[in-house]
Enzyme design. Structure first.
Site, PDB file in Angstrom:
ATOM      1  N   SER A 241      85.351 -13.894  80.628  1.00 47.89           N
ATOM      2  CA  SER A 241      86.187 -14.808  81.425  1.00 47.89           C
ATOM      3  C   SER A 241      87.534 -15.082  80.756  1.00 47.89           C
ATOM      4  CB  SER A 241      85.450 -16.124  81.694  1.00 47.89           C
ATOM      5  OG  SER A 241      84.944 -16.683  80.508  1.00 47.89           O
ATOM      6  N   HIS A 271      77.104 -12.791  81.582  1.00 48.60           N
ATOM      7  CA  HIS A 271      78.034 -13.816  81.070  1.00 48.60           C
ATOM      8  C   HIS A 271      77.616 -15.175  81.646  1.00 48.60           C
ATOM      9  CE1 HIS A 271      81.551 -15.523  79.374  1.00 48.60           C
ATOM     10  NE2 HIS A 271      82.461 -15.182  80.250  1.00 48.60           N
ATOM     11  N   HIS A 318      73.786 -12.203  71.950  1.00 48.86           N
ATOM     12  CA  HIS A 318      75.228 -12.435  72.052  1.00 48.86           C
ATOM     13  C   HIS A 318      75.971 -11.243  71.469  1.00 48.86           C
ATOM     14  CE1 HIS A 318      79.110 -14.457  71.849  1.00 48.86           C
ATOM     15  NE2 HIS A 318      78.613 -15.247  72.783  1.00 48.86           N
ATOM     16  N   ARG A 327      76.277 -24.460  70.393  1.00 51.98           N
ATOM     17  CA  ARG A 327      76.325 -25.105  71.712  1.00 51.98           C
ATOM     18  C   ARG A 327      74.900 -25.341  72.223  1.00 51.98           C
ATOM     19  NH1 ARG A 327      80.032 -20.747  74.687  1.00 51.98           N
ATOM     20  NH2 ARG A 327      78.399 -19.455  73.770  1.00 51.98           N
ATOM     21  N   ASP A 373      73.542 -20.749  77.191  1.00 53.19           N
ATOM     22  CA  ASP A 373      72.898 -20.803  78.509  1.00 53.19           C
ATOM     23  C   ASP A 373      71.400 -21.070  78.430  1.00 53.19           C
ATOM     24  OD1 ASP A 373      75.317 -20.183  79.909  1.00 53.19           O
ATOM     25  OD2 ASP A 373      75.111 -18.142  79.169  1.00 53.19           O
TER      26      ASP A 373
HETATM   27  N1  CMX Z   1      66.856  -9.422  76.211  1.00 58.73           N
HETATM   28  C1  CMX Z   1      66.554  -8.104  76.264  1.00 58.73           C
HETATM   29  N2  CMX Z   1      67.342  -7.158  75.750  1.00 58.73           N
HETATM   30  C2  CMX Z   1      68.466  -7.549  75.141  1.00 58.73           C
HETATM   31  C3  CMX Z   1      68.834  -8.903  75.008  1.00 58.73           C
HETATM   32  C4  CMX Z   1      67.972  -9.868  75.592  1.00 58.73           C
HETATM   33  N3  CMX Z   1      68.256 -11.159  75.581  1.00 58.73           N
HETATM   34  N4  CMX Z   1      70.001  -8.981  74.345  1.00 58.73           N
HETATM   35  C5  CMX Z   1      70.360  -7.717  74.054  1.00 58.73           C
HETATM   36  N5  CMX Z   1      69.454  -6.854  74.543  1.00 58.73           N
HETATM   37  C6  CMX Z   1      69.481  -5.395  74.495  1.00 58.73           C
HETATM   38  C7  CMX Z   1      70.740  -4.889  75.203  1.00 58.73           C
HETATM   39  O1  CMX Z   1      70.542  -4.850  76.627  1.00 58.73           O
HETATM   40  C8  CMX Z   1      70.903  -3.526  74.578  1.00 58.73           C
HETATM   41  O2  CMX Z   1      69.957  -2.654  75.171  1.00 58.73           O
HETATM   42  P1  CMX Z   1      70.285  -1.097  75.410  1.00 58.73           P
HETATM   43  O3  CMX Z   1      70.639  -0.536  74.069  1.00 58.73           O
HETATM   44  O4  CMX Z   1      69.012  -0.569  75.986  1.00 58.73           O
HETATM   45  O5  CMX Z   1      71.433  -1.063  76.355  1.00 58.73           O
HETATM   46  C9  CMX Z   1      70.470  -3.769  73.132  1.00 58.73           C
HETATM   47  O6  CMX Z   1      69.631  -4.946  73.174  1.00 58.73           O
HETATM   48  C10 CMX Z   1      71.612  -4.026  72.174  1.00 58.73           C
HETATM   49  O7  CMX Z   1      72.396  -5.076  72.693  1.00 58.73           O
HETATM   50  P2  CMX Z   1      73.225  -6.030  71.709  1.00 58.73           P
HETATM   51  O8  CMX Z   1      74.219  -5.191  70.984  1.00 58.73           O
HETATM   52  O9  CMX Z   1      72.306  -6.876  70.920  1.00 58.73           O
HETATM   53  O10 CMX Z   1      73.934  -7.006  72.742  1.00 58.73           O
HETATM   54  P3  CMX Z   1      75.279  -6.772  73.580  1.00 58.73           P
HETATM   55  O11 CMX Z   1      76.435  -7.188  72.750  1.00 58.73           O
HETATM   56  O12 CMX Z   1      75.326  -5.417  74.184  1.00 58.73           O
HETATM   57  O13 CMX Z   1      75.080  -7.805  74.790  1.00 58.73           O
HETATM   58  C11 CMX Z   1      74.515  -9.858  75.804  1.00 58.73           C
HETATM   59  C12 CMX Z   1      75.211  -9.187  74.625  1.00 58.73           C
HETATM   60  C13 CMX Z   1      74.799 -11.339  75.785  1.00 58.73           C
HETATM   61  C14 CMX Z   1      75.111  -9.269  77.118  1.00 58.73           C
HETATM   62  C15 CMX Z   1      72.980  -9.568  75.723  1.00 58.73           C
HETATM   63  O14 CMX Z   1      72.451 -10.136  74.545  1.00 58.73           O
HETATM   64  C16 CMX Z   1      72.222 -10.061  76.940  1.00 58.73           C
HETATM   65  O15 CMX Z   1      72.166  -9.344  77.958  1.00 58.73           O
HETATM   66  N6  CMX Z   1      71.634 -11.308  76.868  1.00 58.73           N
HETATM   67  C17 CMX Z   1      70.955 -11.893  78.007  1.00 58.73           C
HETATM   68  C18 CMX Z   1      71.960 -12.428  78.995  1.00 58.73           C
HETATM   69  C19 CMX Z   1      72.671 -13.676  78.467  1.00 58.73           C
HETATM   70  O16 CMX Z   1      72.041 -14.602  77.980  1.00 58.73           O
HETATM   71  N7  CMX Z   1      74.005 -13.708  78.615  1.00 58.73           N
HETATM   72  C20 CMX Z   1      74.796 -14.911  78.269  1.00 58.73           C
HETATM   73  C21 CMX Z   1      75.676 -14.720  77.044  1.00 58.73           C
HETATM   74  C22 CMX Z   1      76.492 -15.966  76.782  1.00 58.73           C
HETATM   75  C23 CMX Z   1      77.542 -16.147  77.852  1.00 58.73           C
HETATM   76  O17 CMX Z   1      78.471 -15.315  77.925  1.00 58.73           O
HETATM   77  O18 CMX Z   1      77.459 -17.098  78.631  1.00 58.73           O
END
Ligand code: CMX
Length: 440
Positions: A241, A271, A318, A327, A373
């Site tokens: 964002s 996000h 994250h 937070r 979140d």
């Molecule tokens: N549950 C399951 N799998 C997860 C995970 C979770 N909570 N967090 C990361 N992973 C997975 C990723 O999907 C990725 O899988 P692939 O290699 O198969 O594609 C792998 O672990 C590595 O990811 P990462 O490097 O640890 O995390 P990223 O930087 O790529 O992504 C985020 C970060 C937030 C998108 C991810 O942790 C996620 O999807 N979390 C759940 C959604 C969430 O809570 N989002 C809110 C974030 C805060 C915000 O912006 O508001």
């Protein structure tokens, strides 16, 4: 508002001089190398942006102008009898770089109350959408409708010097922040309360008035809103964002268009939509187990099931953070004080005990800890704000503070159009074959 604006300009002029000298003397210093993996994998870890309002440390979490969340909770002015910071104060801190006095915060509250009038055609635009439209869709449409009042867009069309861009962006920023609670509350009351709207109360602070227009007049809900709107406001510049707002703003699109772009990014499930997803995930788990307080063993099984189905566990992980998000901790402290026996809150705490080792054991999730979140929905639900589809709009109202204060800085510092270089896989193959020589 004159003196806050003058102070901002004075700070920005000072900063401009410093930046010029940094670039003149050290502009060739190398900040970091970029690997092919980073180019392909979401640009993680590439330093490529300047955002003055806040800085994220992977282990400590966010600092706003150097202040951590616990420090903000202690130092920023509070409402009479309240314990949580007023987000008006955080906006001042992000904009000016100094902790404001109570009078300065009051001044911002009053200014936003004065500028909060939303023209009727904005409500007409919302009403033109089906009531089933997601609240974020309604929110973004309303922001675009408000754009017709952009002072920056008007002045630019009439012809203004680049030196004056900041001035109009500042005015639009104050107008937009002032109007967002009314728009958001209108969407809430339209969608969930049969269009029974509540008029603003100009005597209340920004958060309390928002709570009031949503229909929640309990003092501790107002406190929750003050905390919520403070902690969701900014998370340095690279998150979707903030980055989208900054990027679109760099084309000199006005603050309304830029913020609408940022909100479109916030509406994504990885996000800002994650707060909605967390509460849905908990509710689905409870439904499946036929219990409003599943045991830790049941939660562990459900997490395994979610992972096996190839889904994410929302609220965990994250892109930058590597520890529990402060937070999350701030909300947990609030819950301990106000609603420690709430079943959903207790479930959130049980998930916090169970999820990290399971996520860690996958070996691929870089951060097994909760983000902002993971907790917010349980608190909102406790007070009766149970419509989880609306949660991202609350996040968006808060996020305006950080990304729009940053946009003021972008224009005051005269940052140019953002335009990074992209490559093709054909280019990457030639690069690899030629031993890291950039192909012609
Ligand atoms: N549950 C399951 N799998 C997860 C995970 C979770 N909570 N967090 C990361 N992973 C997975 C990723 O999907 C990725 O899988 P692939 O290699 O198969 O594609 C792998 O672990 C590595 O990811 P990462 O490097 O640890 O995390 P990223 O930087 O790529 O992504 C985020 C970060 C937030 C998108 C991810 O942790 C996620 O999807 N979390 C759940 C959604 C969430 O809570 N989002 C809110 C974030 C805060 C915000 O912006 O508001």
């Amino acid at each position: 508002m004159g003196y806050v604006k003058d102070r901002f300009k004075a700070k920005a002029d000072e900063q401009n001089k410093e930046i010029k000298s940094i670039i003149e003397q050290h502009g060739n210093m190398v900040v970091g190398d970029v690997t092919l993996a980073q180019v392909y994998q979401g640009m993680r870890g590439i330093t490529g942006l300047v955002t003055e309002t806040s800085l994220l440390d992977a282990n400590e979490g966010i600092r706003f102008r150097g202040f951590s969340i616990p420090e903000l909770r202690e130092k920023l002015p509070k409402a009479e009898g309240g314990q949580e910071p007023l987000p008006e104060g955080l906006f001042y801190l992000m904009l000016i770089g100094e902790v404001p006095t109570e009078e300065e915060v009051e001044h911002i509250s009053e200014t936003w109350a004065r500028r909060s009038h939303v023209p009727n055609y904005v409500f007409d635009v919302i009403e033109a959408l089906p009531v089933s439209a997601h609240p974020m869709t309604q929110f973004i449409a309303a922001i675009l409708a408000l754009q017709t009042q952009s002072r920056f867009a008007k002045a630019y069309t009439e012809g203004i010097s680049k030196k004056d861009h900041w001035n109009y962006v500042y005015e639009d920023t104050m107008d937009l922040i002032a109007r967002l609670p009314r728009v958001a509350a209108y969407i809430y009351r339209r969608k969930y309360k049969g269009g029974d709207h509540i008029q603003p109360d100009g005597m209340l602070d920004w958060s309390a008035n928002f709570a009031h227009m949503l229909g929640f007049d309990e003092e501790s809900f107002k406190e929750l809103m003050r905390l919520y709107l403070t902690i969701h406001s900014d998370h340095e510049g690279g998150n979707v964002s903030a980055h989208a707002t900054h990027l679109v703003g760099s084309a000199l699109s006005d603050p309304f268009l830029s913020f609408a772009a940022g909100m479109a990014g916030l509406a994504g499930p990885l996000h800002g939509l994650a707060n909605q997803e967390v509460i849905r995930w908990i509710e689905e788990m409870c439904k499946e187990l036929n219990s409003d307080q599943p045991t830790k063993e049941q939660i562990a099984d459900y997490i395994h099931k979610t992972l096996t189905e190839g889904k994410v566990v929302p609220g965990y992980g994250h892109a930058v953070l590597r520890k529990t998000d402060p937070r999350f901790t701030a909300q947990m402290e609030f819950a301990k004080r106000h609603c420690p026996d709430d079943p959903t809150v207790k479930t959130v705490w049980n998930i916090y005990e169970v999820a990290p080792p399971i996520l860690e054991s996958t070996g691929k999730i870089k951060n097994p800890w909760p983000n902002v979140d993971a907790h917010s929905g349980a608190l909102l639900k406790h007070y009766g704000l149970v419509e989880e589809e609306f949660y991202t709009v609350l996040f968006g109202v808060s996020r305006a503070l950080g990304v729009l204060a940053s946009l003021c800085w972008d224009r005051a510092l005269g940052f140019p159009l953002e335009r990074p270089k992209s490559i093709t896989t054909e280019w990457a193959k030639k690069f690899v074959t030629a031993g890291e020589k950039v192909p012609e």
